[in-house]
Design an enzyme around this catalytic site. Structure first.
Site, mmCIF file in Angstrom:
data_model
loop_
_atom_site.group_PDB
_atom_site.id
_atom_site.type_symbol
_atom_site.label_atom_id
_atom_site.label_comp_id
_atom_site.label_asym_id
_atom_site.label_seq_id
_atom_site.Cartn_x
_atom_site.Cartn_y
_atom_site.Cartn_z
ATOM 1 C CB SER A 50 -0.871 0.007 1.261
ATOM 2 O OG SER A 50 -0.026 0.168 2.403
ATOM 3 C CG ASP A 83 -3.735 -2.813 -1.686
ATOM 4 O OD1 ASP A 83 -4.671 -2.958 -2.492
ATOM 5 O OD2 ASP A 83 -3.849 -3.023 -0.455
ATOM 6 C CG HIS A 223 -9.977 -4.451 -2.425
ATOM 7 N ND1 HIS A 223 -8.840 -3.748 -2.137
ATOM 8 C CD2 HIS A 223 -9.957 -4.683 -3.761
ATOM 9 C CE1 HIS A 223 -8.159 -3.537 -3.257
ATOM 10 N NE2 HIS A 223 -8.823 -4.095 -4.262
ATOM 11 C CB SER A 225 -11.045 -11.028 0.953
ATOM 12 O OG SER A 225 -11.900 -10.474 -0.014
ATOM 13 C CB SER A 226 -9.012 -10.515 6.580
ATOM 14 O OG SER A 226 -7.687 -10.306 6.135
ATOM 15 C CG ASP A 268 -2.813 -5.953 5.406
ATOM 16 O OD1 ASP A 268 -2.028 -6.595 6.134
ATOM 17 O OD2 ASP A 268 -2.710 -4.733 5.241
HETATM 18 P P1 13P Z 1 -8.403 -7.006 4.860
HETATM 19 O O1 13P Z 1 -8.314 -5.849 5.802
HETATM 20 O O2 13P Z 1 -9.714 -7.707 4.961
HETATM 21 O O3 13P Z 1 -7.269 -7.965 5.018
HETATM 22 O O4 13P Z 1 -8.336 -6.425 3.372
HETATM 23 C C1 13P Z 1 -7.117 -6.125 2.766
HETATM 24 C C2 13P Z 1 -7.302 -5.377 1.495
HETATM 25 O O5 13P Z 1 -8.357 -5.301 0.901
HETATM 26 C C3 13P Z 1 -6.091 -4.725 0.954
HETATM 27 O O6 13P Z 1 -6.353 -3.973 -0.194
HETATM 28 O O1 G3H Z 2 -5.791 -1.287 1.922
HETATM 29 C C1 G3H Z 2 -5.701 -1.887 2.969
HETATM 30 C C2 G3H Z 2 -4.550 -2.709 3.343
HETATM 31 O O2 G3H Z 2 -4.907 -3.463 4.463
HETATM 32 C C3 G3H Z 2 -3.309 -1.903 3.567
HETATM 33 O O3 G3H Z 2 -3.397 -1.214 4.747
HETATM 34 O O4 G3H Z 2 -2.802 1.157 4.277
HETATM 35 O O5 G3H Z 2 -2.568 0.151 6.566
HETATM 36 O O6 G3H Z 2 -0.993 -0.482 4.736
HETATM 37 P P1 G3H Z 2 -2.374 -0.009 5.108
HETATM 38 ZN ZN ZN Z 3 -8.243 -3.018 -0.299
#
Ligand code: 13P
Ligand code: G3H
Ligand code: ZN
Length: 335
Positions: A50, A83, A223, A225-226, A268
């Site tokens: 990201s 990302d 997105h 998708s955890s 993530d």
């Molecule tokens: P999560 O927070 O569900 O893992 O999503 C990650 C994500 O969409 C990163 O772009």
């Molecule tokens: O977009 C969401 C991802 O979980 C990345 O998160 O911006 O905290 O690195 P972050």
């Molecule tokens: Zn995302």
């Protein structure tokens, strides 16, 4: 093996009828966890950074760690993906650095918070597509807006406020020519997605099915998708953490998505939970420890175990050797 374009990895996934996890990284241990999981399961991988990750690590470090990964795991097709790029300039800098895929998230304005207009989204995404495809680099766009807000990113609104309109998705793909389309179906980033197990009223898998019917040849992206498994929450809370009860996206819903055109699955939070639980456990059980390796090794291993599960559940396991990477110069000719 050199880095591969995400387009090739997703085309192969579509042909094989499986999904590919896209896992976020910020540091060496996370990259190692993913690469080890990929080796063990023989999986192609998408590693994504990201804007926050690029800033945290200073992205030259991240890039060179990724180069090391491609040298040390030559048998694994590896995508390096940006990302949630917030502007054309952010995508340009990632392409110049060597990312093989970028997301232009024009569903939000450059501040990463304010929902944009359809016209704005088309304009910036189209611009990135022209720039990226000329170099054989893949482009993901987003239509509709995810809920929640995580580390400054997200509309901060109700997850169902901007669910993707299938007709608009069709128009968006036609006008932009992108490779992969992220859709908003009620998920959000982070641990707190749903206050009870999601149902069809809160997680709109029917939208995925409808969008796939309209756009059968477009790679869809989920997105947020955890799965936020209870076991991982429990480890954190057992060792002094304070997570409130919460639900993520059940793996079987993701698998339903994969049967209906979802090829990239963003994860993530599950990695973050696994890492945090493992570190808390060492701090709690061995308060005399102060060598970072004593807690970073179990953290890396805990993340690897989650990634192995996801690679297996998404179906990418066993597909690393299916194809040879097509160089970006050749990909460029195919657009
Ligand atoms: P999560 O927070 O569900 O893992 O999503 C990650 C994500 O969409 C990163 O772009
Ligand atoms: O977009 C969401 C991802 O979980 C990345 O998160 O911006 O905290 O690195 P972050
Ligand atoms: Zn995302």
């Amino acid at each position: 093996m050199a880095f591969v374009s995400m387009r090739q990895v997703l085309d192969e996934a579509a042909q094989g009828g499986y999904g590919v996890g896209a896992f976020n990284v910020n540091n060496m241990e996370q990259i190692q966890a993913i690469m080890e999981a990929a080796r063990e399961t023989k999986s192609p991988v998408i590693i994504q950074a990201s804007r926050g990750a690029r800033k945290y690590s200073n992205d030259r470090f991240l890039y060179h760690l990724m180069l090391a990964a491609s040298e040390l795991y030559p048998e694994i097709p590896t995508v390096m993906h940006l990302d949630h790029g917030n502007s054309v300039a952010t995508c340009k800098s990632a392409i110049e650095m060597g990312f093989t895929s970028v997301m232009m998230d024009g569903s939000l304005m450059e501040d990463g918070k304010t929902p944009s207009t359809f016209e704005y989204n088309v304009k910036v995404t189209r611009e990135v597509v022209e720039m990226a495809h000329a170099k054989g680099i893949t482009v993901e766009g987003e239509i509709g807006t995810l809920g929640g807000i995580e580390d400054g990113h997200g509309a901060g609104v109700d997850s169902l406020a901007h669910v993707t309109d299938p007709a608009q998705a069709e128009e968006f793909v036609k006008l932009t020519g992108l490779d992969a389309l992220a859709v908003a179906i009620g998920t959000s980033h982070g641990a707190y997605k749903f206050s009870t197990k999601p149902t069809g009223a809160t997680l709109k898998m029917d939208r995925v099915i409808e969008i796939h019917k309209r756009l059968p040849n477009v790679h869809l992206v989920m997105h947020g998708s955890s799965s936020v498994p209870k076991e991982l929450q429990d480890v954190i809370n057992a060792y002094g953490g304070k997570l409130k009860p919460t639900w993520g996206v059940p793996v079987e819903e993701i698998q339903l998505g994969i049967k209906n055109g979802v090829r990239k699955v963003n994860v993530d939070t599950d990695s973050r939970l696994a890492i945090t639980g493992a570190i808390r456990r060492v701090f709690w059980e061995k308060p005399e420890e102060f060598d970072p390796r004593s807690y970073l090794s179990p953290a890396r291993d805990a993340m690897k175990q989650v990634i192995i599960q996801r690679m297996t559940q998404f179906g990418q396991a066993g597909h690393a050797a299916d194809y040879q990477p097509i160089p970006p110069s050749e990909m460029a000719k195919r657009y």
